[in-house]
Write a protein that holds these residues in place. Structure first.
Motif, PDB file in Angstrom:
ATOM      1  N   ASN A 244     -44.113  -5.115 -12.852  1.00  0.00           N
ATOM      2  CA  ASN A 244     -44.658  -5.244 -14.233  1.00  0.00           C
ATOM      3  C   ASN A 244     -44.779  -6.653 -15.051  1.00  0.00           C
ATOM      4  O   ASN A 244     -45.718  -6.933 -15.377  1.00  0.00           O
ATOM      5  N   HIS A 245     -43.590  -7.131 -14.765  1.00  0.00           N
ATOM      6  CA  HIS A 245     -43.399  -8.460 -15.569  1.00  0.00           C
ATOM      7  C   HIS A 245     -44.255  -9.391 -14.808  1.00  0.00           C
ATOM      8  O   HIS A 245     -44.894 -10.350 -15.470  1.00  0.00           O
ATOM      9  N   SER A 246     -44.357  -9.405 -13.462  1.00  0.00           N
ATOM     10  CA  SER A 246     -45.297 -10.417 -12.894  1.00  0.00           C
ATOM     11  C   SER A 246     -46.826 -10.247 -13.338  1.00  0.00           C
ATOM     12  O   SER A 246     -47.319 -11.154 -13.734  1.00  0.00           O
ATOM     13  N   LEU A 276     -46.992 -14.891  -8.996  1.00  0.00           N
ATOM     14  CA  LEU A 276     -46.001 -14.963  -8.075  1.00  0.00           C
ATOM     15  C   LEU A 276     -45.025 -15.939  -8.551  1.00  0.00           C
ATOM     16  O   LEU A 276     -44.047 -16.468  -7.762  1.00  0.00           O
ATOM     17  N   HIS A 277     -44.609 -16.138  -9.764  1.00  0.00           N
ATOM     18  CA  HIS A 277     -43.568 -17.002 -10.315  1.00  0.00           C
ATOM     19  C   HIS A 277     -42.298 -16.719  -9.953  1.00  0.00           C
ATOM     20  O   HIS A 277     -41.371 -17.491  -9.714  1.00  0.00           O
ATOM     21  N   ASP A 278     -42.077 -15.395  -9.697  1.00  0.00           N
ATOM     22  CA  ASP A 278     -40.598 -14.978  -9.425  1.00  0.00           C
ATOM     23  C   ASP A 278     -40.579 -14.352  -8.032  1.00  0.00           C
ATOM     24  O   ASP A 278     -39.614 -13.808  -7.704  1.00  0.00           O
ATOM     25  N   ILE A 279     -41.394 -14.852  -7.293  1.00  0.00           N
ATOM     26  CA  ILE A 279     -41.523 -14.279  -5.915  1.00  0.00           C
ATOM     27  C   ILE A 279     -40.133 -14.501  -5.202  1.00  0.00           C
ATOM     28  O   ILE A 279     -39.747 -13.956  -4.117  1.00  0.00           O
ATOM     29  N   ALA A 362     -45.106 -17.555 -21.308  1.00  0.00           N
ATOM     30  CA  ALA A 362     -45.434 -16.156 -21.021  1.00  0.00           C
ATOM     31  C   ALA A 362     -44.190 -15.472 -20.348  1.00  0.00           C
ATOM     32  O   ALA A 362     -44.020 -14.262 -20.777  1.00  0.00           O
ATOM     33  N   ASP A 363     -43.468 -16.066 -19.620  1.00  0.00           N
ATOM     34  CA  ASP A 363     -42.330 -15.476 -18.949  1.00  0.00           C
ATOM     35  C   ASP A 363     -41.240 -15.253 -20.036  1.00  0.00           C
ATOM     36  O   ASP A 363     -40.705 -14.150 -19.986  1.00  0.00           O
ATOM     37  N   ALA A 364     -40.990 -16.035 -20.995  1.00  0.00           N
ATOM     38  CA  ALA A 364     -39.844 -15.857 -21.902  1.00  0.00           C
ATOM     39  C   ALA A 364     -40.362 -14.623 -23.033  1.00  0.00           C
ATOM     40  O   ALA A 364     -39.674 -13.702 -23.111  1.00  0.00           O
TER      41      ALA A 364
HETATM   42 FE   LIG Z   1     -39.712 -14.349 -14.781  1.00  0.00          FE
END
Ligand SMILES: [Fe+2]
Ligand SMILES: [Fe+2]
Length: 496
Positions: A244-246, A276-279, A362-364
């Protein structure tokens, strides 16, 4: 502000050049399809002239597929989209365009996707099935798919023409349906991200072509109306956090990219990168990822490796096609922080890349506004933005952060607000006029029914005819305190 960033950070010339190259290729392809369809109606499938033409066409088709990963032709209204980009037809190409549009529409075929390079037999079979379809049958796409299956062709997918009927005839699907399409794309993407991550974890082959295709759809939706996909980000799925986060990070990043006037191809790259940032986290044990307490030194060490592990994984995903350095660097950079005080530690100072700076924000924001195992009550959108503003310059690029706040609005989508009429509402769509940022559209909710029952959508910019606004926001409320599930308003059928 936006235009200066754009001219500094991206090279519009190269993307324009790419677009014109694409439209040339597109015209070339459409001409090939035109001739193929025509010839197939004249000759039988064994004919030598036809075989020769199939060979020639294959070269054009397969070169394109090898370059882009897949080839998708889609009809929307009177336009043809090649891999989600609208093709402008050349003067010489007009007849072919018209022919393809008419023939497909007559057969209710709206989309054809070639997932991998074809051989002669497959292309031949495909053309004969297509042209053999009876005109005017709405179920043709399904029939087509069945026939392809019978011929063991799995590299081609077919979709129906999107239509709705009125008294005057048949028209492409109405724009309001974008919300349904967005919902489908959103959930399909979550499922696909899940598949990719699970495969990578199990050291299996991960198919990212579908992900690329979905991202192109998301880009299209974001260009049409960013508020629809942004609304989806309020659906916080506690159990499926990573996936969901991705997807949420990709949506926020795309919306920012759009404001930075990125071209569609750059937007697609940004979307994939964000997705894919947290892949790299797929290589961290779940006990560490979901640990309720704070991490010990060794666990923290593992955690800090995920940007670099992510880079390694992405470089090995062959189907991504040519991996653009922007994508790799974006993943590497996403925890660096603006003053480089984050991780990984660098040997040489550098500036955080533009993709990295976008994804950082976006991530934070998404992480803060989502409930987690170790923080069950998340920040409200407003609180999260306040925290981020406090950390600007240190953590974030302050210009991009300002843009992000403008994007999610003073009252971000999904905020619960109390109005001066004593009604409660959920912000549904921000006001795009900067002057009226504090006057979004909201869905009024019934406090007792807790989201059930009739929901009226109102525009806070609406006046009462006597020079006053009908409704104004008094303050924001914490939905957790009122046990209101905001996501339901964007996911449910009665959400709009
Ligand atoms: Fe993240
Ligand atoms: Fe991360």
């Amino acid at each position: 502000m936006e235009s200066t960033i754009q001219s500094r950070e991206i090279a519009p010339r190269s993307s324009e050049a790419m677009d014109s190259q694409l439209s040339k290729l597109g015209n070339h392809l459409i001409t090939k399809f035109h001739v193929l369809m025509r010839i197939s109606q004249i000759y039988d499938s064994k004919n030598v002239a036809l075989q020769q033409f199939i060979q020639e066409s294959l070269q054009a088709i397969n070169t394109f597929i090898r370059r882009e990963g897949s080839l998708c032709l889609k009809i929307m209204a009177d336009d043809i989209f090649l891999n989600e980009r609208r093709l402008r037809y050349s003067v010489e190409g007009f007849t072919s365009f018209k022919y393809l549009l008419t023939q497909w529409k007559k057969r209710f075929i709206g989309e054809i996707l070639y997932k991998e390079p074809l051989d002669e037999e497959t292309l031949g079979t495909f053309i004969y099935i297509l042209m053999g379809l009876e005109e005017g049958r709405e179920e043709n796409a399904a029939l087509f798919s069945e026939k392809l299956k019978e011929h063991h062709i799995s590299s081609i997918e077919v979709g129906p023409l999107e239509v709705y009927e009125t008294e005057e005839g048949i028209y492409p699907r109405k724009k309001e349906d974008s919300r349904e399409v967005a919902k489908k794309v959103f959930f399909e993407t979550i499922g696909t991200v899940k598949e990719v991550i699970t495969h990578i974890k199990g050291r299996q082959h991960a198919d990212v072509r579908k992900l690329k295709r979905l991202i192109r759809k998301a880009v299209h939706l974001i260009m049409e109306d960013e508020s629809i996909l942004l609304g989806m980000t309020t659906i916080k799925n506690y159990d499926e956090y990573t996936f969901n986060h991705s997807v949420n990070v990709a949506i926020y990043s795309l919306a920012m990219g759009r404001r930075l006037a990125f071209s569609r191809s750059v937007l697609s790259e940004l979307g994939i990168t964000a997705m894919l940032h947290d892949i790299g986290k797929s290589k961290i044990p779940l006990e560490v990822l979901n640990k309720p307490g704070s991490l010990d030194l060794e666990e923290w060490g593992q955690m800090k490796k995920h940007p670099l592990t992510g880079v390694e994984i992405v470089l090995n995903l062959k189907q991504l096609g040519e991996v653009n350095p922007k994508m790799v660097i974006g993943i590497f950079d996403h925890h660096l922080k603006n003053d480089l005080s984050g991780y990984p530690k660098l040997f040489r100072q550098k500036r955080v890349s533009l993709f990295g700076r976008i994804i950082q924000i976006a991530d934070a924001y998404d992480a803060m506004t989502t409930p987690r195992i170790y923080k069950k009550v998340p920040y409200t959108p407003e609180q999260a933005l306040a925290v981020m503003l406090k950390e600007r310059d240190v953590h974030f690029d302050s210009i991009l952060l300002k843009m992000f706040i403008g994007l999610v609005g003073v009252y971000p989508i999904g905020s619960l607000v109390l109005l001066d009429t004593h009604e409660m509402g959920i912000v549904f769509k921000p006001n795009t006029d900067p002057q009226w940022m504090d006057r979004p559209q909201v869905i009024l909710i019934d406090r007792d029914a807790r989201g059930k029952g009739k929901k009226e959508r109102v525009d806070l910019a609406e006046g009462d005819g006597r020079g006053h606004f009908r409704r104004s926001v008094m303050k924001t409320l914490d939905p957790n305190k009122y046990h209101i599930d905001i996501g339901k308003y964007f996911a449910g059928k009665d959400g709009d």
